[in-house]
Design a protein around this motif. Structure first.
Motif, mmCIF file in Angstrom:
data_model
loop_
_atom_site.group_PDB
_atom_site.id
_atom_site.type_symbol
_atom_site.label_atom_id
_atom_site.label_comp_id
_atom_site.label_asym_id
_atom_site.label_seq_id
_atom_site.Cartn_x
_atom_site.Cartn_y
_atom_site.Cartn_z
ATOM 1 N N MET A 1 -38.054 -20.235 16.034
ATOM 2 C CA MET A 1 -38.298 -21.460 16.753
ATOM 3 C C MET A 1 -39.163 -21.256 17.998
ATOM 4 S SD MET A 1 -36.884 -23.883 15.087
ATOM 5 C CE MET A 1 -36.815 -25.199 16.263
ATOM 6 N N GLY A 2 -39.533 -20.063 18.291
ATOM 7 C CA GLY A 2 -40.417 -19.829 19.414
ATOM 8 C C GLY A 2 -39.695 -19.668 20.737
ATOM 9 N N GLY A 3 -38.493 -19.193 20.726
ATOM 10 C CA GLY A 3 -37.773 -18.964 21.967
ATOM 11 C C GLY A 3 -36.915 -20.144 22.364
ATOM 12 N N GLY A 4 -36.598 -20.232 23.645
ATOM 13 C CA GLY A 4 -35.703 -21.245 24.166
ATOM 14 C C GLY A 4 -36.240 -22.660 24.058
ATOM 15 N N LEU A 5 -37.541 -22.833 24.191
ATOM 16 C CA LEU A 5 -38.131 -24.162 24.149
ATOM 17 C C LEU A 5 -37.944 -24.817 22.781
ATOM 18 C CD1 LEU A 5 -39.650 -26.247 25.785
ATOM 19 C CD2 LEU A 5 -41.777 -25.224 25.004
ATOM 20 N N GLY A 6 -38.021 -24.067 21.722
ATOM 21 C CA GLY A 6 -37.816 -24.596 20.375
ATOM 22 C C GLY A 6 -36.392 -25.077 20.173
ATOM 23 N N TRP A 7 -35.421 -24.342 20.686
ATOM 24 C CA TRP A 7 -34.022 -24.745 20.555
ATOM 25 C C TRP A 7 -33.741 -26.008 21.363
ATOM 26 C CZ3 TRP A 7 -31.175 -23.335 16.777
ATOM 27 C CH2 TRP A 7 -31.398 -22.104 16.156
ATOM 28 N N ILE A 8 -34.366 -26.130 22.510
ATOM 29 C CA ILE A 8 -34.189 -27.332 23.321
ATOM 30 C C ILE A 8 -34.752 -28.541 22.583
ATOM 31 C CG2 ILE A 8 -34.884 -28.481 25.459
ATOM 32 C CD1 ILE A 8 -34.699 -25.730 26.812
ATOM 33 N N ALA A 9 -35.918 -28.389 21.984
ATOM 34 C CA ALA A 9 -36.523 -29.492 21.232
ATOM 35 C C ALA A 9 -35.651 -29.873 20.032
ATOM 36 C CB ALA A 9 -37.922 -29.101 20.768
ATOM 37 N N MET A 10 -35.107 -28.880 19.342
ATOM 38 C CA MET A 10 -34.250 -29.151 18.201
ATOM 39 C C MET A 10 -32.951 -29.837 18.645
ATOM 40 S SD MET A 10 -33.001 -26.694 15.085
ATOM 41 C CE MET A 10 -31.842 -25.739 16.013
ATOM 42 N N LEU A 11 -32.371 -29.406 19.753
ATOM 43 C CA LEU A 11 -31.170 -30.022 20.280
ATOM 44 C C LEU A 11 -31.442 -31.475 20.665
ATOM 45 C CD1 LEU A 11 -28.218 -29.710 21.209
ATOM 46 C CD2 LEU A 11 -29.116 -29.020 23.430
ATOM 47 N N PHE A 12 -32.579 -31.736 21.288
ATOM 48 C CA PHE A 12 -32.958 -33.100 21.654
ATOM 49 C C PHE A 12 -33.090 -33.972 20.406
ATOM 50 C CE2 PHE A 12 -36.284 -36.279 22.431
ATOM 51 C CZ PHE A 12 -35.671 -36.998 23.442
ATOM 52 N N PHE A 13 -33.695 -33.464 19.380
ATOM 53 C CA PHE A 13 -33.861 -34.216 18.135
ATOM 54 C C PHE A 13 -32.518 -34.527 17.488
ATOM 55 C CE2 PHE A 13 -34.497 -34.359 13.502
ATOM 56 C CZ PHE A 13 -35.317 -35.467 13.440
ATOM 57 N N VAL A 14 -31.615 -33.557 17.464
ATOM 58 C CA VAL A 14 -30.287 -33.760 16.879
ATOM 59 C C VAL A 14 -29.525 -34.811 17.675
ATOM 60 C CG1 VAL A 14 -28.039 -32.656 16.487
ATOM 61 C CG2 VAL A 14 -30.131 -31.487 15.795
ATOM 62 N N LEU A 15 -29.591 -34.739 19.007
ATOM 63 C CA LEU A 15 -28.922 -35.735 19.832
ATOM 64 C C LEU A 15 -29.514 -37.122 19.614
ATOM 65 C CD1 LEU A 15 -28.398 -33.814 23.183
ATOM 66 C CD2 LEU A 15 -26.671 -34.460 21.502
ATOM 67 N N LEU A 16 -30.817 -37.197 19.455
ATOM 68 C CA LEU A 16 -31.477 -38.474 19.204
ATOM 69 C C LEU A 16 -31.009 -39.070 17.877
ATOM 70 C CD1 LEU A 16 -33.671 -40.302 20.454
ATOM 71 C CD2 LEU A 16 -35.315 -39.120 19.007
#
Length: 94
Positions: A15-30
């Motif tokens: 996922m490209g480090g921490g930024l990818g996980w944050i984006a994925m978490l945001f998408f799941v929450l959305l």
């Protein structure tokens, strides 16, 4: 070498480090918020708790009308006296 020293390198994931996980978490929450809003909308529309324009009587007046009808029926069947009937009608405001 085993190939571990190429590509993403040590300590990085797909996922490209921490930024990818944050984006994925945001998408799941959305997506979860969207599902919750959909369920709330479905429940409200199925129970009819939204605003209606049919001109139906509000629940309070419907309950009042039913109480008056029940009181009249109880008087007619002799369950209550006329004094009790008058007291109930004063209490109901009708």
């Amino acid at each position: 070498m085993d190939g571990y020293d190429r590509g993403f390198g040590y300590g990085y994931d797909m996922m490209g480090g921490g930024l990818g996980w944050i984006a994925m978490l945001f998408f799941v929450l959305l997506v979860l918020v969207g599902v919750v809003l959909l369920v709330v909308w479905a429940v409200r529309s199925s129970t009819g708790s939204g605003h209606s324009t049919t001109g139906a009587a509000p629940p309070a007046s419907t309950g009042h009308d039913e109480a008056v009808a029940i009181t009249k029926k109880r008087l007619a069947t002799g369950e209550i006296t006329s004094e009790q009937y008058e007291e109930i009608m004063r209490t109901l405001g009708g």
